[in-house]
Design a protein around this motif. Structure first.
Motif, PDB file in Angstrom:
ATOM      1  N   HIS A 107      25.490  32.722  42.286  1.00 15.60           N
ATOM      2  CA  HIS A 107      26.114  31.563  41.030  1.00 15.60           C
ATOM      3  C   HIS A 107      24.898  31.342  41.008  1.00 15.60           C
ATOM      4  CE1 HIS A 107      29.996  30.540  43.481  1.00 15.60           C
ATOM      5  NE2 HIS A 107      30.382  30.372  41.955  1.00 15.60           N
ATOM      6  N   GLN A 108      23.688  32.530  41.670  1.00 18.95           N
ATOM      7  CA  GLN A 108      22.171  32.605  41.381  1.00 18.95           C
ATOM      8  C   GLN A 108      21.824  30.576  40.908  1.00 18.95           C
ATOM      9  OE1 GLN A 108      22.571  33.906  36.795  1.00 18.95           O
ATOM     10  NE2 GLN A 108      21.487  35.015  37.400  1.00 18.95           N
ATOM     11  N   ASP A 109      22.520  30.410  42.139  1.00 18.99           N
ATOM     12  CA  ASP A 109      21.772  28.964  42.574  1.00 18.99           C
ATOM     13  C   ASP A 109      19.444  28.838  42.449  1.00 18.99           C
ATOM     14  OD1 ASP A 109      20.803  26.493  43.669  1.00 18.99           O
ATOM     15  OD2 ASP A 109      22.902  26.519  44.682  1.00 18.99           O
ATOM     16  N   PRO A 110      19.008  27.909  42.211  1.00 16.42           N
ATOM     17  CA  PRO A 110      18.121  27.829  41.695  1.00 16.42           C
ATOM     18  C   PRO A 110      17.088  27.411  43.071  1.00 16.42           C
ATOM     19  CG  PRO A 110      18.236  26.506  40.562  1.00 16.42           C
ATOM     20  CD  PRO A 110      20.205  27.079  41.122  1.00 16.42           C
ATOM     21  N   HIS A 111      18.087  26.744  43.817  1.00 15.89           N
ATOM     22  CA  HIS A 111      17.783  26.139  45.226  1.00 15.89           C
ATOM     23  C   HIS A 111      17.370  26.936  46.180  1.00 15.89           C
ATOM     24  CE1 HIS A 111      19.433  23.288  42.507  1.00 15.89           C
ATOM     25  NE2 HIS A 111      18.699  22.456  43.228  1.00 15.89           N
ATOM     26  N   ASP A 112      15.752  26.650  46.885  1.00 17.33           N
ATOM     27  CA  ASP A 112      16.080  26.844  48.310  1.00 17.33           C
ATOM     28  C   ASP A 112      16.942  26.857  49.282  1.00 17.33           C
ATOM     29  OD1 ASP A 112      13.449  27.940  47.466  1.00 17.33           O
ATOM     30  OD2 ASP A 112      12.204  26.211  48.361  1.00 17.33           O
ATOM     31  N   THR A 113      17.338  27.193  50.074  1.00 19.57           N
ATOM     32  CA  THR A 113      18.274  27.109  51.441  1.00 19.57           C
ATOM     33  C   THR A 113      18.086  26.681  52.138  1.00 19.57           C
ATOM     34  OG1 THR A 113      17.067  28.883  52.623  1.00 19.57           O
ATOM     35  CG2 THR A 113      18.787  30.133  51.457  1.00 19.57           C
ATOM     36  N   GLN A 313      25.763  11.051  47.028  1.00 15.49           N
ATOM     37  CA  GLN A 313      27.490  11.234  46.031  1.00 15.49           C
ATOM     38  C   GLN A 313      27.102  12.276  45.270  1.00 15.49           C
ATOM     39  OE1 GLN A 313      28.502   9.675  43.641  1.00 15.49           O
ATOM     40  NE2 GLN A 313      30.560  10.910  43.742  1.00 15.49           N
ATOM     41  N   LYS A 314      25.774  11.722  44.144  1.00 13.89           N
ATOM     42  CA  LYS A 314      25.070  12.509  43.271  1.00 13.89           C
ATOM     43  C   LYS A 314      25.068  14.078  43.869  1.00 13.89           C
ATOM     44  CE  LYS A 314      21.399  11.938  42.612  1.00 13.89           C
ATOM     45  NZ  LYS A 314      19.748  11.451  41.458  1.00 13.89           N
ATOM     46  N   SER A 315      24.315  14.304  44.680  1.00 18.57           N
ATOM     47  CA  SER A 315      24.181  15.900  45.140  1.00 18.57           C
ATOM     48  C   SER A 315      25.169  16.527  45.129  1.00 18.57           C
ATOM     49  CB  SER A 315      22.909  15.005  45.849  1.00 18.57           C
ATOM     50  OG  SER A 315      22.642  16.968  46.893  1.00 18.57           O
ATOM     51  N   LEU A 316      26.258  15.978  45.481  1.00 15.00           N
ATOM     52  CA  LEU A 316      27.457  16.399  46.229  1.00 15.00           C
ATOM     53  C   LEU A 316      28.280  16.383  45.218  1.00 15.00           C
ATOM     54  CD1 LEU A 316      29.178  17.256  48.868  1.00 15.00           C
ATOM     55  CD2 LEU A 316      29.991  14.746  48.236  1.00 15.00           C
ATOM     56  N   ALA A 317      28.394  15.968  44.400  1.00 12.43           N
ATOM     57  CA  ALA A 317      29.418  15.564  42.969  1.00 12.43           C
ATOM     58  C   ALA A 317      29.093  17.323  41.933  1.00 12.43           C
ATOM     59  CB  ALA A 317      29.448  14.575  42.753  1.00 12.43           C
ATOM     60  N   SER A 318      26.990  17.139  41.972  1.00 15.27           N
ATOM     61  CA  SER A 318      26.506  17.876  41.280  1.00 15.27           C
ATOM     62  C   SER A 318      26.796  19.153  41.673  1.00 15.27           C
ATOM     63  CB  SER A 318      25.307  17.411  40.842  1.00 15.27           C
ATOM     64  OG  SER A 318      24.453  17.235  41.756  1.00 15.27           O
ATOM     65  N   THR A 319      26.115  19.545  43.213  1.00 11.03           N
ATOM     66  CA  THR A 319      26.425  20.792  43.648  1.00 11.03           C
ATOM     67  C   THR A 319      27.865  21.474  43.776  1.00 11.03           C
ATOM     68  OG1 THR A 319      24.563  19.991  45.019  1.00 11.03           O
ATOM     69  CG2 THR A 319      26.060  22.382  45.453  1.00 11.03           C
ATOM     70  N   LEU A 320      28.932  20.337  43.777  1.00 14.29           N
ATOM     71  CA  LEU A 320      30.482  20.991  43.948  1.00 14.29           C
ATOM     72  C   LEU A 320      30.509  21.256  41.783  1.00 14.29           C
ATOM     73  CD1 LEU A 320      32.548  18.478  45.700  1.00 14.29           C
ATOM     74  CD2 LEU A 320      32.040  21.131  45.826  1.00 14.29           C
ATOM     75  N   GLU A 321      30.286  20.725  41.326  1.00 15.84           N
ATOM     76  CA  GLU A 321      30.513  21.098  39.679  1.00 15.84           C
ATOM     77  C   GLU A 321      29.788  22.326  39.389  1.00 15.84           C
ATOM     78  OE1 GLU A 321      29.405  18.895  35.376  1.00 15.84           O
ATOM     79  OE2 GLU A 321      29.212  18.377  36.728  1.00 15.84           O
ATOM     80  N   PHE A 322      28.422  22.163  39.983  1.00 13.86           N
ATOM     81  CA  PHE A 322      27.544  24.261  39.909  1.00 13.86           C
ATOM     82  C   PHE A 322      28.110  24.846  40.052  1.00 13.86           C
ATOM     83  CE2 PHE A 322      24.969  26.789  41.174  1.00 13.86           C
ATOM     84  CZ  PHE A 322      23.542  27.652  39.864  1.00 13.86           C
ATOM     85  N   TYR A 323      29.261  25.054  40.554  1.00 13.74           N
ATOM     86  CA  TYR A 323      29.748  26.101  42.101  1.00 13.74           C
ATOM     87  C   TYR A 323      31.530  26.536  41.229  1.00 13.74           C
ATOM     88  CZ  TYR A 323      26.360  26.944  44.792  1.00 13.74           C
ATOM     89  OH  TYR A 323      25.011  28.070  45.596  1.00 13.74           O
ATOM     90  N   GLY A 324      31.705  25.254  40.427  1.00 13.33           N
ATOM     91  CA  GLY A 324      32.701  25.418  40.103  1.00 13.33           C
ATOM     92  C   GLY A 324      34.028  24.408  40.078  1.00 13.33           C
ATOM     93  N   MET A 325      33.657  22.741  40.518  1.00 16.93           N
ATOM     94  CA  MET A 325      35.153  22.792  41.665  1.00 16.93           C
ATOM     95  C   MET A 325      34.642  21.077  40.804  1.00 16.93           C
ATOM     96  SD  MET A 325      35.287  23.985  45.695  1.00 16.93           S
ATOM     97  CE  MET A 325      36.734  23.056  45.642  1.00 16.93           C
TER      98      MET A 325
END
Length: 407
Positions: A107-113, A313-325
């Motif tokens: 998904h070309q996630d720009p964040h570090d692991t 919650q903001k991080s959880l929701a935005s990350t799931l949206e980034f990954y198509g959920m």
């Protein structure tokens, strides 16, 4: 070996780049190790089941250059005792975190692991990791507890981590049965002694060493020590169908390392988690509660609870949206409701594990007593509970739990 650039067509360019990459990785690979030194780096009181060592290697690369590299080696404290915990950790690093890395790349996630790399292992006798210190990461002083900035960063990162593991669960790349259970569920002799012992020791110390107005509260904790296992198991039953993620399982200060801003050494800018020995698939709320109530200063937590949960919650929701959920994460209102529902476990964490987290003593727990046959309370060192520092920080929470009927 060199290669000339020819961009006449995409096939030529691909071949040229393949040649460059092969040469680069060959030159940077280790040719031989010519020197080795080793030092113990684990601090007593920060780790209870493993010996941590830093190995410094003098080596040559294939390019002929001399170089230096440090690695972290983790081994059981007692090699005679089987280490099922290592089995879980090797599974996490060897399979699950690799799937997360692949997910990020796809998904070309720009964040570090959010984790360190496992170099390899010798069955369950030792695990070798990259040395995060070489990347300018460091462990925060657990005794000072974490401030708001550290708390926000960790919960933001935990939200990302939980979201990605939820994606793996939905894709069938992670299953609840891939890992063991939570430390407290299913019940074991170890969990029973920890749960009973925590409230037992607090009751004894509160009755004898805290001001007289706490004697009635001490009796309440004594009664709860006989009920705590049953009540905690009911909490896990209540959350079995909650929003599921892979929990780190032991998300406290000594199992994470921070990188700090170059012009403000107090401002954390990155965090990485390690020590996945008791990771499990469960409700997201268990990691959130453990970290929030054991690692953040209680006064800062009380003043900023909404902000902390909002960041998660903001991080959880935005990350799931980034990954198509999109739209599948618990709402902020649900997160608050779940935290409220789990206050009994939060009370246990705060009164049994928080004292150990902030203790000046290096022996907050006795593994021998935890695994032994003495009274469960003797698994806990009473010294941290006697400290005025701990009492002053936790008093408002205990009074609130009494008022709410949690205690």
């Amino acid at each position: 070996m060199t290669a000339s650039y020819n961009a006449a067509n995409s096939q030529d360019e691909r071949g040229w780049l393949e040649t460059l990459l092969h040469k680069y990785h060959h030159d940077e690979a280790v040719s031989s190790i010519v020197g080795l030194s080793k030092e113990d780096v684990g601090v007593k009181g920060d780790n209870y089941s493993s010996q941590i060592s830093r190995v410094t290697l003098q080596l040559y690369l294939n390019s002929g250059r001399k170089s230096k590299k440090t690695l972290i080696v983790k081994s059981p404290i007692n090699m005679e005792i089987p280490m099922p915990l290592f089995k879980t950790e090797i599974k996490v690093y060897g399979t699950i975190l690799k799937e997360l890395t692949a997910l990020m790349r796809t998904h070309q996630d720009p964040h570090d692991t959010l984790w360190c790399e496992m170099i390899g292992h010798d069955e369950y006798k030792a695990i070798v990791f990259e040395d995060l210190k070489a990347g300018n990461f460091q462990i925060a002083d657990r005794r000072k507890l974490l401030d708001l900035n550290h708390g926000l960063l960790v919960l933001n990162s935990l939200g990302r981590f939980h979201a990605m593991t939820h994606v793996l669960l939905c894709k069938g790349l992670l299953d609840k049965n891939d890992l063991g259970g939570h430390l407290f569920s299913p019940p074991t002799t170890l969990s029973k002694r920890l749960l009973e012992g925590g409230f037992q020791q607090l009751s004894c110390v509160m009755d004898e060493f805290w001001p007289p107005e706490w004697k009635e509260t001490a009796k309440k904790f004594a009664r709860e020590s006989k009920l705590v296992e049953e009540k905690v198991l009911k909490i896990f039953e209540q959350f079995k169908d909650s929003f599921l993620v892979m929990n780190h399982g032991d998300c406290w200060t000594c199992n994470m390392m921070f990188k700090y801003c170059p012009y403000d050494e107090t401002m954390p800018i990155a965090v990485k988690f390690f020590d996945f020995q008791i990771s499990n698939v469960n409700s997201y709320i268990f990691d959130v509660t453990l970290f929030t109530y054991v690692c953040i200063r209680p006064d800062e937590r009380r003043q900023n609870m909404d902000r902390l949960l909002k960041e998660y919650q903001k991080s959880l929701a935005s990350t799931l949206e980034f990954y198509g959920m999109p739209g599948v994460a618990p709402t902020l209102e649900q997160v608050h409701a779940d935290v409220k529902s789990i206050q009994y476990l939060a009370m246990f964490y705060s009164t049994a594990f928080l004292p150990a987290s902030m203790a000046d003593s290096s022996e907050s727990f006795s593994m021998e007593n935890i695994l032994g046959t003495c009274e469960p309370k003797h698994a806990f060192n009473p010294a941290p509970l006697k400290s005025e520092k701990f009492r002053k920080l936790i008093e408002p929470d205990i009074r609130q739990w009494e008022k709410q009927g949690v205690l």
